[in-house]
Scaffold this active site. Structure first.
Site, PDB file in Angstrom:
ATOM      1  N   ASN A   1       0.875  -1.173   0.000  1.00  0.00           N
ATOM      2  CA  ASN A   1       0.000   0.000   0.000  1.00  0.00           C
ATOM      3  C   ASN A   1       0.912   1.223   0.000  1.00  0.00           C
ATOM      4  OD1 ASN A   1      -1.807   2.030   0.502  1.00  0.00           O
ATOM      5  ND2 ASN A   1      -2.768   1.056   2.272  1.00  0.00           N
TER       6      ASN A   1
ATOM      7  N   HIS B   1     -12.590   3.097  -0.258  1.00  0.00           N
ATOM      8  CA  HIS B   1     -12.621   2.091   0.831  1.00  0.00           C
ATOM      9  C   HIS B   1     -13.350   0.824   0.391  1.00  0.00           C
ATOM     10  CE1 HIS B   1     -12.505   5.520   4.073  1.00  0.00           C
ATOM     11  NE2 HIS B   1     -11.285   5.068   3.847  1.00  0.00           N
TER      12      HIS B   1
ATOM     13  N   HIS C   1     -17.582   2.610   7.684  1.00  0.00           N
ATOM     14  CA  HIS C   1     -16.126   2.497   7.819  1.00  0.00           C
ATOM     15  C   HIS C   1     -15.637   3.819   8.402  1.00  0.00           C
ATOM     16  CE1 HIS C   1     -11.965   1.332   6.354  1.00  0.00           C
ATOM     17  NE2 HIS C   1     -11.836   2.630   6.611  1.00  0.00           N
TER      18      HIS C   1
ATOM     19  N   ARG D   1     -11.184  15.758   7.006  1.00  0.00           N
ATOM     20  CA  ARG D   1     -11.981  16.184   5.845  1.00  0.00           C
ATOM     21  C   ARG D   1     -13.376  16.603   6.273  1.00  0.00           C
ATOM     22  NH1 ARG D   1     -10.538  10.848   3.209  1.00  0.00           N
ATOM     23  NH2 ARG D   1      -8.476  11.160   2.316  1.00  0.00           N
TER      24      ARG D   1
ATOM     25  N   MET E   1     -10.276  10.221  18.049  1.00  0.00           N
ATOM     26  CA  MET E   1     -11.511  10.118  18.823  1.00  0.00           C
ATOM     27  C   MET E   1     -11.249   9.871  20.312  1.00  0.00           C
ATOM     28  SD  MET E   1     -14.654  10.615  18.549  1.00  0.00           S
ATOM     29  CE  MET E   1     -15.110  10.695  16.827  1.00  0.00           C
TER      30      MET E   1
ATOM     31  N   GLY F   1     -14.856   3.006  14.388  1.00  0.00           N
ATOM     32  CA  GLY F   1     -15.996   2.088  14.403  1.00  0.00           C
ATOM     33  C   GLY F   1     -15.750   0.859  15.261  1.00  0.00           C
ATOM     34  N   GLU F   2     -14.506   0.360  15.254  1.00  0.00           N
ATOM     35  CA  GLU F   2     -14.196  -0.849  16.013  1.00  0.00           C
ATOM     36  C   GLU F   2     -13.954  -0.565  17.490  1.00  0.00           C
ATOM     37  OE1 GLU F   2     -10.883  -2.824  14.022  1.00  0.00           O
ATOM     38  OE2 GLU F   2     -11.871  -2.462  12.105  1.00  0.00           O
TER      39      GLU F   2
ATOM     40  N   GLU G   1      -8.170  -4.947   5.301  1.00  0.00           N
ATOM     41  CA  GLU G   1      -8.003  -4.665   3.877  1.00  0.00           C
ATOM     42  C   GLU G   1      -6.856  -5.470   3.269  1.00  0.00           C
ATOM     43  OE1 GLU G   1      -8.411  -0.517   5.207  1.00  0.00           O
ATOM     44  OE2 GLU G   1      -9.140  -0.103   3.188  1.00  0.00           O
TER      45      GLU G   1
HETATM   46  P1  ADP Z   1      -6.876   5.016   8.723  1.00  0.00           P
HETATM   47  O1  ADP Z   1      -8.022   5.698   8.051  1.00  0.00           O
HETATM   48  O2  ADP Z   1      -5.666   5.874   8.865  1.00  0.00           O
HETATM   49  O3  ADP Z   1      -6.608   3.598   8.255  1.00  0.00           O
HETATM   50  P2  ADP Z   1      -7.804   3.768  11.185  1.00  0.00           P
HETATM   51  O4  ADP Z   1      -8.899   2.915  10.656  1.00  0.00           O
HETATM   52  O5  ADP Z   1      -6.612   3.096  11.754  1.00  0.00           O
HETATM   53  O6  ADP Z   1      -7.381   4.898  10.194  1.00  0.00           O
HETATM   54  O7  ADP Z   1      -8.452   4.702  12.312  1.00  0.00           O
HETATM   55  C1  ADP Z   1      -7.670   5.666  12.978  1.00  0.00           C
HETATM   56  C2  ADP Z   1      -8.570   6.419  13.958  1.00  0.00           C
HETATM   57  O8  ADP Z   1      -9.219   5.487  14.827  1.00  0.00           O
HETATM   58  C3  ADP Z   1      -7.808   7.337  14.902  1.00  0.00           C
HETATM   59  O9  ADP Z   1      -7.629   8.607  14.317  1.00  0.00           O
HETATM   60  C4  ADP Z   1      -8.736   7.411  16.105  1.00  0.00           C
HETATM   61  O10 ADP Z   1      -9.640   8.483  15.953  1.00  0.00           O
HETATM   62  C5  ADP Z   1      -9.506   6.120  16.056  1.00  0.00           C
HETATM   63  N1  ADP Z   1      -9.181   5.192  17.127  1.00  0.00           N
HETATM   64  C6  ADP Z   1      -8.165   4.298  17.186  1.00  0.00           C
HETATM   65  N2  ADP Z   1      -8.191   3.631  18.347  1.00  0.00           N
HETATM   66  C7  ADP Z   1      -9.236   4.112  19.055  1.00  0.00           C
HETATM   67  C8  ADP Z   1      -9.798   3.836  20.349  1.00  0.00           C
HETATM   68  N3  ADP Z   1      -9.279   2.907  21.150  1.00  0.00           N
HETATM   69  N4  ADP Z   1     -10.886   4.534  20.716  1.00  0.00           N
HETATM   70  C9  ADP Z   1     -11.433   5.459  19.916  1.00  0.00           C
HETATM   71  N5  ADP Z   1     -10.959   5.770  18.695  1.00  0.00           N
HETATM   72  C10 ADP Z   1      -9.876   5.110  18.274  1.00  0.00           C
END
Ligand code: ADP
Length: 412
Positions: free
Chosen positions: A20, A194, A222, A255, A297, A346-347, A398
């Protein structure tokens, strides 16, 4: 099938290297598709700067210690060579006959690429022709492909496109309501991004519900630093929130997502900003970071707990937009079987999931507070038994999806 594909298959090679490539970064993962295990992964960042860094993580047998290299890595070629050295140090060299193919994430495949595609000179030319609609992404992907071809010219290289899953969108969802000739002359339409994640997560959600993908309608949210929603009907994408570029749709880390396009004319005419300055404003300095100064977040929730009003408003704007999309996509799908959360926010963010679903009982949606609070890397339901529509958390992957699609194309 080319002779190189045949050679890979006949050897029974089962490893896939997933690349990537970003403008100044290279992420890689080596997977064995026999048992879908991750053998190693790594990230090279700040390519071209004095402070380049490579972090390599061997993962055979459950996760080894990460190794780090610091110091200037001048270009993508050097980055891939450094990654190859780290892999070789773990006995996973890219000269191994076990390597079946290299799978590349390519952001924009336009309308031409609806499937993962073995990269030929002609395919690479077409990816280049799409640079005007993906100026921030496709050039880096092309560099990654060329670099990998130079390293292993004998190996099949496969492009897996972020846009491909969305090419099933009906024309009335994909077209902007602007002059048709102007739109067509400049390939202006909604492509969506995505897609690899939306495809993987919607399929895994069907598995979680113990149903065939053809039998379920799913809204996928997502929510990473970039964020997008999609409506997937019977395994096919019928609507998604990102458009010509990843700027449209949900509020994201940096964004804006949806805004009145007249804001851009206003900024030009009244604030005297150039197109490039507005581009940077909307892509890099807006969203959560523009609203409250933070795009993580976790940090935003911490500030809210301390009574910070700007952080609270940013959170409310983020969640309000999510709710609008859940409502809109419920209407688009007619019948919804599941709303599923994925990617970093989301996760991991129970408060975002709770707030996004709160008040949507009329749509058959509810979240069980105890289930929502569970931390797990597994796909799981977070809705109470009585809810008509399942709410789920399904971790995205992914790289596994790219490796799977790549391997499916060369293993025959
Ligand atoms: P990317 O779009 O860069 O692939 P990710 O899917 O890894 O991003 O998501 C990154 C974002 O996930 C971080 O900016 C943060 O806001 C959020 N994040 C990561 N871990 C946590 C957590 N434990 N609790 C809440 N938000 C989280």
């Amino acid at each position: 099938m080319t002779t190189t594909e045949g050679a890979a298959a006949s050897r029974g090679a089962s490893r896939v290297l997933v690349l990537n490539s970003g403008s100044s970064s290279l992420k890689y993962q080596l997977l064995d598709m026999r048992d879908r295990t991750r053998l190693a992964s790594g990230l090279v960042e700040r390519i071209g700067e004095e402070t380049s860094r490579l972090v390599h993580t061997p993962q055979a047998g459950g996760g080894g210690e990460s190794r780090e290299r610091n110091g200037r890595i001048p270009d993508h070629d050097a980055a891939l060579r450094a990654a190859a050295e780290e892999l070789a140090a773990d006995g996973l060299g890219l000269d191994s006959p076990e390597l079946a193919a290299i799978g590349h994430r390519v952001v924009h495949g336009g309308l031409r690429f609806t499937e993962p595609t073995v990269i030929t000179d002609e395919v690479l030319k077409e990816i280049e022709r799409l640079v005007p609609v993906a100026p921030l992404h496709n050039p880096a992907n092309i560099t990654g492909i060329r670099t990998a071809q130079a390293l292993r010219p004998d190996l099949p290289q496969v492009a897996v496109f972020d846009t491909a899953f969305h090419t099933t969108m009906p024309e009335y969802a994909a077209r902007y309501a602007i002059d048709v000739e102007t739109a067509d002359a400049h390939r202006i339409r909604r492509y969506g991004f995505h897609g690899t994640s939306h495809a993987y997560v919607s399929r895994r959600t069907a598995e979680l519900l113990d149903k065939a993908p053809e039998d379920v309608n799913v809204i996928v949210l997502h929510l990473g630093n970039g964020a997008s929603a999609s409506a997937v009907a019977g395994g096919r994408c019928v609507e998604t929130s990102m458009g010509l570029t990843p700027l449209e749709g949900l509020v994201m880390g940096t964004r804006s997502g949806d805004i009145d396009p007249a804001v851009t004319f206003h900024l030009k005419r009244v604030a005297g900003m150039s197109a490039d300055e507005i581009d940077v404003l909307l892509n890099k300095k807006s969203g959560l970071v523009g609203l409250c100064g933070d795009n993580d977040m976790r940090e935003i929730r911490r500030r809210i707990d301390e009574g910070d009003e700007r952080a609270a408003l940013a959170f409310d704007i983020y969640v309000h937009r999510l709710k609008k999309y859940i409502g809109a996509y419920s209407a688009v799908l007619g019948r919804v079987d599941a709303v599923v959360f994925t990617a970093g926010v989301g996760e991991n963010s129970a408060p975002v999931r709770e707030a996004a679903i709160a008040g949507l009982e009329e749509l058959g949606l509810a979240v069980d507070a105890d289930l929502n609070a569970v931390r797990s890397g597994e796909p799981r339901l977070i809705s109470p038994n009585y809810a008509r529509v399942a709410v789920a958390v399904v971790p995205t992957d992914e790289e596994l999806e790219i490796a799977g699609q790549t391997f499916a194309l060369v293993d025959n």
